[in-house]
Design a protein around this motif. Structure first.
Motif, short mmCIF file in Angstrom:
data_model
loop_
_atom_site.label_atom_id
_atom_site.label_comp_id
_atom_site.label_asym_id
_atom_site.label_seq_id
_atom_site.Cartn_x
_atom_site.Cartn_y
_atom_site.Cartn_z
N GLU A 45 34.84 -1.00 -5.72
CA GLU A 45 34.78 -2.00 -6.78
C GLU A 45 33.72 -1.65 -7.82
OE1 GLU A 45 34.18 -5.66 -4.72
OE2 GLU A 45 36.33 -6.02 -4.40
N GLN A 46 32.56 -1.18 -7.37
CA GLN A 46 31.49 -0.85 -8.30
C GLN A 46 31.82 0.40 -9.11
OE1 GLN A 46 27.40 -1.16 -7.08
NE2 GLN A 46 27.91 -2.43 -5.31
N LEU A 47 32.44 1.38 -8.47
CA LEU A 47 32.84 2.59 -9.18
C LEU A 47 33.85 2.25 -10.28
CD1 LEU A 47 32.78 5.73 -9.35
CD2 LEU A 47 34.75 5.71 -7.79
N ILE A 48 34.84 1.43 -9.92
CA ILE A 48 35.87 1.04 -10.88
C ILE A 48 35.27 0.22 -12.02
CG2 ILE A 48 37.90 -0.44 -11.16
CD1 ILE A 48 38.82 0.61 -8.38
N ALA A 49 34.36 -0.69 -11.68
CA ALA A 49 33.73 -1.50 -12.73
C ALA A 49 32.97 -0.62 -13.72
CB ALA A 49 32.79 -2.53 -12.10
N GLY A 50 32.25 0.37 -13.20
CA GLY A 50 31.54 1.28 -14.08
C GLY A 50 32.48 2.10 -14.94
N MET A 51 33.58 2.53 -14.35
CA MET A 51 34.54 3.33 -15.10
C MET A 51 35.20 2.50 -16.20
SD MET A 51 35.80 6.28 -15.39
CE MET A 51 37.08 6.96 -16.41
#
Length: 425
Positions: A28-34
């Motif tokens: 979730e955090q990786l996707i949010a950053g992307m």
């Protein structure tokens, strides 16, 4: 461990990505950053899921606010029609693509498969081709009415015969009608009903009620190829309808529409400076043959696809074919901390394909990852270790509040309703 700027979040390069996280947190955090980087770079975003998830919507809202792109956000949410934009996934796709996808509604209701033969699909395809040739807007509801109303079919044929005599679409229309004519040459209601009653019911369900408020539009707010070309930020919920294999039929139609949109842009327009980013938030949502088209290397200049899943096993439960397509076509594979040593050994096959020494140390390193740390392999050889923890956004919104979009109300009898007597929104 690399805690610098996320190496997976370079919006100018890279290709399709498969992200696996059994705990979901890091994913979730990786996707949010992307997503934040994609939006700040001015790129288009398409998030596709079964429902609108508030944290994901908040991520998009915050990123759009920081980038000054609030006007670019389009949210399609059949669960809340009042604050949803309209979207007609069958309006701009190719006739063959639409026909093959909506025919699934019949195929799933009859295990014998007899109702989904080529002749049945050809009539639906011919009707759609004539509507598109005549520049006549239509919706799910119209498709359901056409296949059950001989008078509507005959009126469409007469219209196209006058406007486009001798056209290929008209010839295909006449040929496709032959199996549905009685001994006197008239279109037979009983023959149509025998083949299309299930389809008509499904199309009417999608074109009425809350779903109809979104999909039964001749001039929808969201047209995917235009939205991608103009770098819109789209959150599109395509809910499961019904049970079993039939439940994902709506999703199939949406994915086919997206694949057609990407194909159209790849053929006619120069590649955008920042390719669009499509995110599938659940594996079941991308279990469709059209995903293979989206994951083609040729589409990466227009659209990069991210598919998220808890694990390879979970992806395989949705579809073995889907798992194989993702593994063979994704440019990068991202693995968060595995739950077991067996899973770590499985990931190792992708990280160390040449059997080099030190595999035990790699397994230990993977098992020691925090919930937000990951290891990624790109193009089968380039290994990166990183952390998905994104920097705090400058502005946070505690609650998601969407405005009520302005509705476009159609003048009566301006589209396929002149034949089918439906009422578009």
């Amino acid at each position: 461990m690399n805690n610098a700027e996320n190496p997976m979040a370079d919006v100018a390069t890279g290709g399709h990505v498969l992200v696996l996280d059994e705990r979901i947190t890091g994913q979730e955090q990786l996707i949010a950053g992307m997503l934040g980087k994609q939006i700040s770079a001015g790129g288009a975003v398409i998030v596709l899921g079964a429902s609108i998830e508030e944290p994901m919507l908040a991520t998009l809202l915050n990123a759009c606010h920081l980038a000054g792109r609030e006007a670019d956000l389009l949210v399609v949410n059949p669960a809340k029609p009042a604050t949803s934009h309209t979207y007609n996934p069958v309006l701009h796709s190719s006739p063959a693509s639409i026909a093959s996808q909506v025919m699934n509604f019949i195929a799933n209701q009859d295990d014998s498969g007899e109702t989904s033969d080529g002749g049945t699909a050809r009539l639906l395809e011919a009707i759609i081709a004539c509507l598109q040739l005549g520049n006549i807007p239509y919706s799910f509801l119209d498709l359901g009415m056409f296949v059950m109303k001989p008078d509507a079919i005959a009126a469409l044929g007469e219209f196209i015969g006058q406007a486009h005599p001798g056209s290929e679409a008209l010839r295909a229309f006449d040929a496709a009608l032959q199996p549905f004519r009685d001994a006197e040459g008239n279109i037979s209601p009983s023959l149509l009903k025998a083949k299309y009653s299930g389809l008509a019911g499904s199309m009417c369900m999608l074109g009425t009620g809350r779903l109809g408020e979104i999909f039964n539009s001749y001039k929808p707010d969201l047209v995917l190829h235009d939205a991608i070309a103009s770098s819109k930020v789209i959150y599109l919920a395509a809910p499961y309808i019904g049970r079993g294999a039939a439940a994902s039929n709506l999703r199939r139609i949406v994915i086919a529409n997206l694949a057609d949109a990407v194909g159209r842009l790849a053929e006619s327009d120069p590649a955008p400076k920042v390719p669009a980013l499509a995110l599938f938030t659940d594996a079941g949502g991308c279990n469709d043959p059209c995903v293979e088209r989206l994951l083609a290397a040729e589409s990466e200049g227009v659209l990069r696809v991210w598919i998220s899943s808890p694990s390879l096993d979970d992806l395989g439960r949705e579809s073995i074919d889907l798992r194989e397509v993702c593994l063979s076509r994704a440019r990068s594979l991202v693995f968060f901390r595995p739950n077991t040593e067996a899973t770590a050994q499985l990931y190792l096959k992708f990280l160390n394909q040449d059997g080099a020494p030190g595999t035990g140390a790699l397994v230990e390193r993977m098992l020691a990852l925090s919930s937000t740390q990951y290891v990624a392999v790109t193009d089968g050889s380039q290994v990166q270790w990183g952390d998905a923890r994104a920097p705090q956004l400058e502005t946070q919104r505690s609650a998601v509040v969407l405005p009520r979009p302005e509705r476009f109300f159609h003048e009566p009898l301006t589209g396929a309703d002149q034949f089918t007597q439906t009422v578009p929104v």
